[in-house]
Design a protein around this motif. Structure first.
Motif, PDB file in Angstrom:
ATOM      1  N   ILE A 214     -20.774 -29.836 -29.339  1.00  0.00           N
ATOM      2  CA  ILE A 214     -19.641 -29.361 -28.555  1.00  0.00           C
ATOM      3  C   ILE A 214     -18.814 -30.551 -28.095  1.00  0.00           C
ATOM      4  O   ILE A 214     -19.341 -31.507 -27.513  1.00  0.00           O
ATOM      5  CB  ILE A 214     -20.114 -28.524 -27.354  1.00  0.00           C
ATOM      6  N   LEU A 215     -17.525 -30.497 -28.372  1.00  0.00           N
ATOM      7  CA  LEU A 215     -16.634 -31.631 -28.132  1.00  0.00           C
ATOM      8  C   LEU A 215     -15.444 -31.227 -27.263  1.00  0.00           C
ATOM      9  O   LEU A 215     -14.469 -30.670 -27.750  1.00  0.00           O
ATOM     10  CB  LEU A 215     -16.120 -32.173 -29.471  1.00  0.00           C
ATOM     11  N   PRO A 216     -15.506 -31.501 -25.947  1.00  0.00           N
ATOM     12  CA  PRO A 216     -14.334 -31.276 -25.088  1.00  0.00           C
ATOM     13  C   PRO A 216     -13.354 -32.449 -25.281  1.00  0.00           C
ATOM     14  O   PRO A 216     -13.529 -33.500 -24.672  1.00  0.00           O
ATOM     15  CB  PRO A 216     -14.925 -31.268 -23.669  1.00  0.00           C
ATOM     16  N   ASN A 217     -12.378 -32.279 -26.139  1.00  0.00           N
ATOM     17  CA  ASN A 217     -11.519 -33.391 -26.562  1.00  0.00           C
ATOM     18  C   ASN A 217     -10.843 -34.091 -25.393  1.00  0.00           C
ATOM     19  O   ASN A 217     -10.343 -33.460 -24.464  1.00  0.00           O
ATOM     20  CB  ASN A 217     -10.455 -32.881 -27.537  1.00  0.00           C
ATOM     21  N   VAL A 218     -10.789 -35.429 -25.487  1.00  0.00           N
ATOM     22  CA  VAL A 218     -10.264 -36.262 -24.403  1.00  0.00           C
ATOM     23  C   VAL A 218      -8.935 -36.885 -24.804  1.00  0.00           C
ATOM     24  O   VAL A 218      -8.506 -36.809 -25.954  1.00  0.00           O
ATOM     25  CB  VAL A 218     -11.270 -37.361 -24.025  1.00  0.00           C
TER      26      VAL A 218
ATOM     27  N   VAL B 114     -21.209 -37.175 -27.485  1.00  0.00           N
ATOM     28  CA  VAL B 114     -20.144 -37.691 -28.347  1.00  0.00           C
ATOM     29  C   VAL B 114     -18.813 -37.484 -27.637  1.00  0.00           C
ATOM     30  O   VAL B 114     -18.627 -36.505 -26.922  1.00  0.00           O
ATOM     31  CB  VAL B 114     -20.125 -36.957 -29.715  1.00  0.00           C
ATOM     32  N   VAL B 115     -17.892 -38.412 -27.854  1.00  0.00           N
ATOM     33  CA  VAL B 115     -16.522 -38.267 -27.361  1.00  0.00           C
ATOM     34  C   VAL B 115     -15.594 -38.046 -28.546  1.00  0.00           C
ATOM     35  O   VAL B 115     -15.687 -38.759 -29.553  1.00  0.00           O
ATOM     36  CB  VAL B 115     -16.084 -39.513 -26.568  1.00  0.00           C
ATOM     37  N   ALA B 116     -14.721 -37.056 -28.424  1.00  0.00           N
ATOM     38  CA  ALA B 116     -13.729 -36.778 -29.462  1.00  0.00           C
ATOM     39  C   ALA B 116     -12.344 -36.840 -28.860  1.00  0.00           C
ATOM     40  O   ALA B 116     -12.110 -36.290 -27.780  1.00  0.00           O
ATOM     41  CB  ALA B 116     -13.964 -35.402 -30.073  1.00  0.00           C
ATOM     42  N   THR B 117     -11.431 -37.500 -29.530  1.00  0.00           N
ATOM     43  CA  THR B 117     -10.046 -37.522 -29.061  1.00  0.00           C
ATOM     44  C   THR B 117      -9.284 -36.341 -29.655  1.00  0.00           C
ATOM     45  O   THR B 117      -9.682 -35.776 -30.679  1.00  0.00           O
ATOM     46  CB  THR B 117      -9.323 -38.817 -29.464  1.00  0.00           C
TER      47      THR B 117
ATOM     48  N   VAL C  24      -3.429 -37.162 -26.865  1.00  0.00           N
ATOM     49  CA  VAL C  24      -3.197 -38.612 -26.817  1.00  0.00           C
ATOM     50  C   VAL C  24      -1.718 -38.911 -27.018  1.00  0.00           C
ATOM     51  O   VAL C  24      -1.126 -39.745 -26.328  1.00  0.00           O
ATOM     52  CB  VAL C  24      -4.056 -39.338 -27.868  1.00  0.00           C
ATOM     53  N   ALA C  25      -1.096 -38.222 -27.974  1.00  0.00           N
ATOM     54  CA  ALA C  25       0.330 -38.442 -28.225  1.00  0.00           C
ATOM     55  C   ALA C  25       1.148 -38.168 -26.969  1.00  0.00           C
ATOM     56  O   ALA C  25       2.042 -38.941 -26.604  1.00  0.00           O
ATOM     57  CB  ALA C  25       0.803 -37.552 -29.374  1.00  0.00           C
TER      58      ALA C  25
ATOM     59  N   GLY D   7      -6.404 -28.063 -25.714  1.00  0.00           N
ATOM     60  CA  GLY D   7      -6.500 -27.077 -24.657  1.00  0.00           C
ATOM     61  C   GLY D   7      -6.854 -27.616 -23.282  1.00  0.00           C
ATOM     62  O   GLY D   7      -6.233 -27.246 -22.276  1.00  0.00           O
ATOM     63  N   LEU D   8      -7.843 -28.488 -23.204  1.00  0.00           N
ATOM     64  CA  LEU D   8      -8.271 -28.990 -21.900  1.00  0.00           C
ATOM     65  C   LEU D   8      -7.212 -29.892 -21.284  1.00  0.00           C
ATOM     66  O   LEU D   8      -6.966 -29.836 -20.073  1.00  0.00           O
ATOM     67  CB  LEU D   8      -9.601 -29.728 -22.034  1.00  0.00           C
ATOM     68  N   HIS D   9      -6.569 -30.718 -22.118  1.00  0.00           N
ATOM     69  CA  HIS D   9      -5.504 -31.560 -21.587  1.00  0.00           C
ATOM     70  C   HIS D   9      -4.345 -30.705 -21.096  1.00  0.00           C
ATOM     71  O   HIS D   9      -3.757 -30.975 -20.037  1.00  0.00           O
ATOM     72  CB  HIS D   9      -4.999 -32.544 -22.638  1.00  0.00           C
ATOM     73  N   ALA D  10      -3.991 -29.671 -21.837  1.00  0.00           N
ATOM     74  CA  ALA D  10      -2.900 -28.783 -21.423  1.00  0.00           C
ATOM     75  C   ALA D  10      -3.219 -28.121 -20.085  1.00  0.00           C
ATOM     76  O   ALA D  10      -2.348 -28.012 -19.206  1.00  0.00           O
ATOM     77  CB  ALA D  10      -2.656 -27.723 -22.498  1.00  0.00           C
TER      78      ALA D  10
END
Length: 246
Positions: free
Chosen positions: A19-23, A39-42, A47-48, A222-225
């Motif tokens: 499971i990767l909560p994108n950063v 694990v960390v996923a971008t 990022v953009a 989604g999480l960043h939004a």
């Protein structure tokens, strides 16, 4: 690098998904690790936006790679980076730059950002094979299949691309936009390789996705939004003279 790539690759287990909560930056990456994720996923769109660019390969490659490097330096777990379709870099150059960031995995999509169309399946397979040849085992390739976004949206088309990308050297397949429970189950069965599903409103629960045999679950932008939307409410409260912490 090889050891971290092996750890990342081994975590793609159908039925027990990674499971990767994108950063989007070093701070969010550290928060994900503090929450217990291995694990960390971008996320490229997140990022953009943080860097002041639109999604869709508008970010200069050097800036995207620098952002990925900052994230990788901030954590002591494997990092996998969303690099769209490689920012028009030749495969060997892309791999060299990714390796320099410290990332041991990447997402690569099959949309041509210049035209907005799907890349020919054989052309994309050749691109993925060239990335694999340049990287060897040091890079875990998550091959995005965009047929549910801009193709004919049939399972047959998605499976055809998925199988071809696995043959070309991809480690996992990412049919972005696929959220129907029955279609996920059928695609997982037919692809015969690890499948990544994007979690978003309306998608089956994390537990149900595991039951369907999914090997990887990511959250994209989604999480960043959601975090940014919350920040906007705080700023608006300040602008209106209200206590943003109330």
């Amino acid at each position: 690098m090889t050891d971290r790539a092996a750890v990342l690759r081994d975590l793609h287990v159908p039925g027990k998904p990674l499971i990767l909560p994108n950063v989007w930056d070093a701070a969010s990456a550290r928060a994900v690790v503090e929450a217990g994720f291995p694990v960390v996923a971008t996320g490229s769109a997140a990022v953009a936006e943080v860097l002041g660019y639109d999604d869709g390969e508008a970010t200069p490659p050097a800036e995207m790679m620098a952002a990925i490097a900052r994230i990788a330096r901030a954590v002591d777990v494997p990092v996998t980076a969303d690099v769209e379709r490689g920012y028009r870099l030749p495969p060997a150059d892309l791999v060299e730059r990714l390796t320099a960031t410290g990332a041991v995995g990447c997402n690569l999509e099959d949309t041509d950002r210049a035209t907005g169309d799907l890349v020919d399946v054989e052309e994309q397979a050749g691109f993925l094979a060239a990335v694999r040849a340049a990287a060897g085992p040091d890079l875990v390739i998550n091959a995005r299949v965009d047929t549910y976004l801009r193709g004919d949206r049939t399972r047959q088309a998605a499976v055809e691309r998925a199988r071809r990308y696995l043959e070309a050297g991809a480690d996992c397949i990412y049919p972005i936009g696929l959220g129907d429970e029955k279609e996920i189950e059928r695609l997982v069965t037919e692809v015969e390789g690890p499948v990544n599903v994007l979690f978003r409103p309306g998608t089956p629960s994390l537990a149900r996705l595991a039951e369907l045999g999914v090997a990887r679950i990511s959250f994209g932008h989604g999480l960043h939004a959601a975090a940014h939307a919350h920040a906007r409410t705080l700023f608006q409260a300040v602008a209106e003279g209200r206590d943003p912490y109330a």
